[in-house]
Write an enzyme that holds these catalytic residues in place. Sequence first.
Site, PDB file in Angstrom:
ATOM      1  CE  LYS A 153      -1.595   3.065   2.119  1.00  0.00           C
ATOM      2  NZ  LYS A 153      -1.546   4.564   1.880  1.00  0.00           N
ATOM      3  CG  HIS A 154       4.141   3.149  -2.709  1.00  0.00           C
ATOM      4  ND1 HIS A 154       4.747   4.072  -1.873  1.00  0.00           N
ATOM      5  CD2 HIS A 154       5.153   2.588  -3.434  1.00  0.00           C
ATOM      6  CE1 HIS A 154       6.049   4.062  -2.076  1.00  0.00           C
ATOM      7  NE2 HIS A 154       6.328   3.167  -3.007  1.00  0.00           N
ATOM      8  CD  GLU A 227      13.219   4.195   8.310  1.00  0.00           C
ATOM      9  OE1 GLU A 227      12.329   5.056   8.462  1.00  0.00           O
ATOM     10  OE2 GLU A 227      14.201   4.393   7.599  1.00  0.00           O
ATOM     11  CG  LEU A 228       8.331   4.913  13.086  1.00  0.00           C
ATOM     12  CD1 LEU A 228       7.677   4.979  14.457  1.00  0.00           C
ATOM     13  CD2 LEU A 228       7.277   4.713  11.999  1.00  0.00           C
ATOM     14  CB  CYS A 261      13.779   8.780   7.815  1.00  0.00           C
ATOM     15  SG  CYS A 261      12.028   8.797   7.425  1.00  0.00           S
ATOM     16  CD  GLU A 358      11.840  13.526  10.413  1.00  0.00           C
ATOM     17  OE1 GLU A 358      12.530  12.799   9.677  1.00  0.00           O
ATOM     18  OE2 GLU A 358      10.709  13.201  10.824  1.00  0.00           O
TER      19      GLU A 358
END
Length: 456
Positions: A153-154, A227-228, A261, A358
């Site tokens: 699911k892109h 992976e955040l 990221c 961030e």
Amino acid sequence: MLTVTNPATGKVVREVEAASDETVERKLAAAQRAFLDWRNVSYTDRAAVVKAVADDMRQRVEDLAPLMTEEMGKPIREARAEVEKAAWCAEHYAEHAEQYLAPQSLPSDAANSYVQHLPIGPVLGVLPWNAPFWLAFRFCAPALMAGNTCLMKHDPHVPGCAQAIADVFVRAGAPGGLFDALLLETERVEPVIRDKRIRAVSFTGSSKGGAAVASIAASEIKPAVLELGGSDPGIILADADLEKAAEILKISRIINAGQSCIAAKRLIVEAPVYDDMVALLKEKFASLKVGDPALEETDVGPIARENLRAELHRQVETSVKQGARLLMGGEINSGPGYFYPVTLLADVEPGMCAFTEETFGPVGVVIRAENEAHALELANDSEYGLAASVWSSADRGEALAKKIEAGQVAVNGIVKTDPRLPSGGIKKSGYGRELGPHGIHEFVNAQQVWVGPVRD
């Protein structure tokens, strides 16, 4: 409807009908059927399929790369490199999966006892827009070689990339249902995660999105890898090669217009070399060309969406109001597209917006540290823990790496993802590992086998 806006022009270039519930059901059923056969296929035969997929991508780089440039603004040179890297990932797991998943003998009271690594079923990848091909293969290559099947699911802003990836598998002659794309709005992914045929979830994206996916998966007792986000520190100590550090950190900060990221986001410089490093970074950043991502000479393309650019600008303006020194950039141009100038902030301190949040864009943030201990304290003063770099002697850098709260540390080099090495974070940067031997072990059943009789 999934609407694609070219971030270099601000114009809609594609509208794609989202998958119907019937289509989703058909693809889930196909993934389950394919798994029942694929789990019994030998590593050699799995590898043949995965290598064929890699070969197709390498042959079609000039067709695939422009899709990223159009849909999310990646400079064309970087887009080509990403397709090649995705192919490399597929090839790496095709070559090494059997070794990574070899049975492990564990002596016990049995005549023979060991652990074997078995596939678990269809795995769902929920992926972001910033590296459409690389992140797809970072997720699917190990899962497929372990004997699982994959549904992706892109991000709804890159449906062209998603369909192109699915088409690669068709052209390569992969079995039906082995890999497919679900073109869905984000809010429709929860029922797919909950579907009993999905056995695990791999998510890359924001910490907020990761928390939501993890909560849903946990409620169904399904494993997940997250992976955040990251606010990665780069520690530059007084004995570093400043010229090399400035050049590499420049590249690390502006890859994909800074929308990565694991980009170097907080540059923490020891006081004796602070002014020299700031001057070097300003010189390096000033050499970068911002422009049309379709042009070969472009170094920095646009921000992917207008709302993301607005958020980045808010962070810069807030930081300046809080006392950061703006050395270059920091102003939005009035032309078309969602471009943001290469920006450099100095004298950033803890508590400022650019330190605590961030920054997802071409914004360098420089922080003064009094000494090595202070630099370490500043580096760990973050809710994130994805990656970091240290610039010093090798011995000093390795010793410091043990004290840095991050999933990976590069000493005197760029932080990057590599199929040969595990990657992932701690704290709000996620859990689990992708890539390397660790990544392929995330979605397998580590089955213990005890064979009698009991030994004397």
